[in-house]
Design an enzyme around this catalytic site. Structure first.
Site, PDB file in Angstrom:
ATOM      1  N   THR A 131     -41.455-101.300  -5.772  1.00  0.00           N
ATOM      2  CA  THR A 131     -40.092-101.345  -6.312  1.00  0.00           C
ATOM      3  C   THR A 131     -38.672-100.827  -5.900  1.00  0.00           C
ATOM      4  OG1 THR A 131     -38.929-101.929  -8.419  1.00  0.00           O
ATOM      5  CG2 THR A 131     -40.757-100.319  -8.312  1.00  0.00           C
ATOM      6  N   ASP A 132     -37.616-101.490  -6.125  1.00  0.00           N
ATOM      7  CA  ASP A 132     -36.590-100.624  -5.562  1.00  0.00           C
ATOM      8  C   ASP A 132     -36.161 -99.534  -6.591  1.00  0.00           C
ATOM      9  OD1 ASP A 132     -35.846-102.619  -7.723  1.00  0.00           O
ATOM     10  OD2 ASP A 132     -33.924-103.169  -6.408  1.00  0.00           O
ATOM     11  N   GLU A 133     -36.845 -99.838  -7.980  1.00  0.00           N
ATOM     12  CA  GLU A 133     -36.534 -98.997  -9.194  1.00  0.00           C
ATOM     13  C   GLU A 133     -36.883 -97.809  -9.229  1.00  0.00           C
ATOM     14  OE1 GLU A 133     -37.258-100.562 -13.237  1.00  0.00           O
ATOM     15  OE2 GLU A 133     -37.235-102.801 -12.514  1.00  0.00           O
ATOM     16  N   TYR A 157     -42.181 -96.817 -16.318  1.00  0.00           N
ATOM     17  CA  TYR A 157     -42.635 -97.787 -15.213  1.00  0.00           C
ATOM     18  C   TYR A 157     -42.092 -97.266 -13.734  1.00  0.00           C
ATOM     19  CZ  TYR A 157     -41.992-101.614 -11.906  1.00  0.00           C
ATOM     20  OH  TYR A 157     -41.940-102.527 -10.809  1.00  0.00           O
ATOM     21  N   LYS A 161     -44.603 -96.304 -10.579  1.00  0.00           N
ATOM     22  CA  LYS A 161     -44.578 -96.639  -9.243  1.00  0.00           C
ATOM     23  C   LYS A 161     -44.320 -95.651  -8.265  1.00  0.00           C
ATOM     24  CE  LYS A 161     -45.173-100.491  -8.089  1.00  0.00           C
ATOM     25  NZ  LYS A 161     -46.351-100.945  -7.693  1.00  0.00           N
ATOM     26  N   ARG A 288     -31.165-100.619 -23.835  1.00  0.00           N
ATOM     27  CA  ARG A 288     -32.217 -99.886 -23.444  1.00  0.00           C
ATOM     28  C   ARG A 288     -32.303 -98.445 -22.936  1.00  0.00           C
ATOM     29  NH1 ARG A 288     -35.323-103.410 -19.388  1.00  0.00           N
ATOM     30  NH2 ARG A 288     -34.135-102.355 -17.798  1.00  0.00           N
ATOM     31  N   GLY A 290     -32.301 -95.415 -20.931  1.00  0.00           N
ATOM     32  CA  GLY A 290     -32.400 -95.107 -19.530  1.00  0.00           C
ATOM     33  C   GLY A 290     -32.026 -96.383 -18.632  1.00  0.00           C
TER      34      GLY A 290
END
Length: 351
Positions: A131-133, A157, A161, A288, A290
């Site tokens: 993921t780009d996160e 999350y 990753k 939310r 962060g």
């Protein structure tokens, strides 16, 4: 024929990837391994379940012994690893499950591949979808994530990753395992579990339920139509350079509130309501923890090296998505009621 293991193939992105490979690549035997958590839905693959080059196995990627058995029994030549816990809100409330699946599950697959391919890694491939996160976030003023961007994960999350990405690269440099990683932007399209923004809000608009928007809805995401992502995965798996990372983005940036208002406009129109009449359902809620401000992907490496580009504009993709959900109310009803969990109960007890 090559035997390709696709993990998480009953999930949202996974089901589109499995269907594409089964239908487009008869030279591959596709083994779909999925533990069937709440996000796995075999009804997504009902149209291909009897294809001769498709096999489903219910198993947990964290079960190393079972993973090794799958490699041995099916003589696995390649892995496309999509299985993951992916919902940021769930990671905040239960980070342990994300560390277990996303890190330890990936490590289980890597070790099995390393052991099974030890004598001959020629023609083998371990492709890890991320993921780009993992990159953190970007300012609203501009900038893009590239393959060289430093990792700065902000949620449990994205941290899980990022950890899995590092293990994949470590197995390449330490053991010579042939690997590729891709990092994608936010996916949308048919069959997405309705905890995610787009299917959740489509359903809520239809049902005249509140549309909870974090903060003021200013956070920006780059949206990628799932079939474009599946096409990119197909191309990268077959033609990507071993050891490389590729970013996959849709070049479709929208703020959350802009997206919500577009969903309202299209759903209202398709339901025969005055366009925008459902905007009163928007409810602003506490942001939310962060919450990353902005994601934006630079996909030029993938375009320049392999010739990929997204084929769906955001306007085309979002209308196609909305029409799918409106035309498949039974799918949404089965998922929101939990009935989908019983779809294959006789064949796969406890699913």
């Amino acid at each position: 024929m090559k035997n390709i293991l696709i993990t998480g193939g009953a999930g949202f992105i996974g089901s589109h990837v499995v269907r594409r490979f089964v239908n487009i690549h008869p030279e591959y035997n596709i083994i779909n391994l999925d533990v069937l958590t709440y996000a796995g839905n075999l009804a997504n693959l009902k149209d291909i379940e009897d294809k001769p080059n498709y096999t489903f196995i219910k198993a947990d990627i964290c079960d190393f012994d079972t993973v090794c058995q799958v490699f041995g029994q099916h003589a696995i030549d390649g892995v496309i690893h999509l299985a993951a816990e992916s919902h940021v809100d769930r990671s905040i409330s239960n980070p342990f499950s994300f560390a277990r699946t996303n890190i330890m599950g990936t490590l289980s697959l890597l070790q099995a591949a390393r052991q099974y391919w030890a004598d001959d890694m020629n023609g083998k491939m371990f492709y890890h979808i991320s993921t780009d996160e993992v990159y953190g976030d970007l300012p609203l003023s501009g900038g893009y994530f590239t393959e060289e961007t430093t990792y700065r994960p902000h949620s449990p999350y994205s941290a899980s990753k990022a950890g899995s990405d590092h293990f994949v690269r470590a197995f390449h440099t330490t053991y010579g395992l042939p690997i590729i990683i891709s990092n994608c932007s936010n996916n949308y399209g048919p069959c997405q579990f309705p905890e995610k923004l787009i299917p959740l809000f489509i359903n809520n608009i239809c049902q005249n339920k509140p549309l909870p928007v974090y903060g003021r809805g200013e956070n920006v995401r780059d949206w990628l139509y799932v079939e474009d992502h599946a096409a990119a995965i197909d191309l990268i798996f077959r033609q990507g350079k071993v050891g490389s990372t590729y970013n996959i983005g849709g070049n479709n940036e929208r703020s959350n509130i802009e997206l919500v208002k577009l969903l309202i406009q299209i759903v209202d129109r398709l339901l025969g309501r005055p366009e925008g009449s459902s905007e009163h359902l928007i409810t602003y809620v506490t942001d939310r923890p962060g919450h990353d401000l902005r994601y934006a992907i630079d996909s030029s490496k993938l375009r320049d090296e392999l010739g990929w580009q997204a084929t769906h504009s955001f306007e085309e993709g979002i209308e196609k998505t909305i029409r799918w959900y409106l035309n498949n109310p039974d799918w949404m009803a089965h998922v929101t009621s939990g009935e989908y969990l019983n779809y294959y109960n006789k064949q796969y007890p406890g699913s």
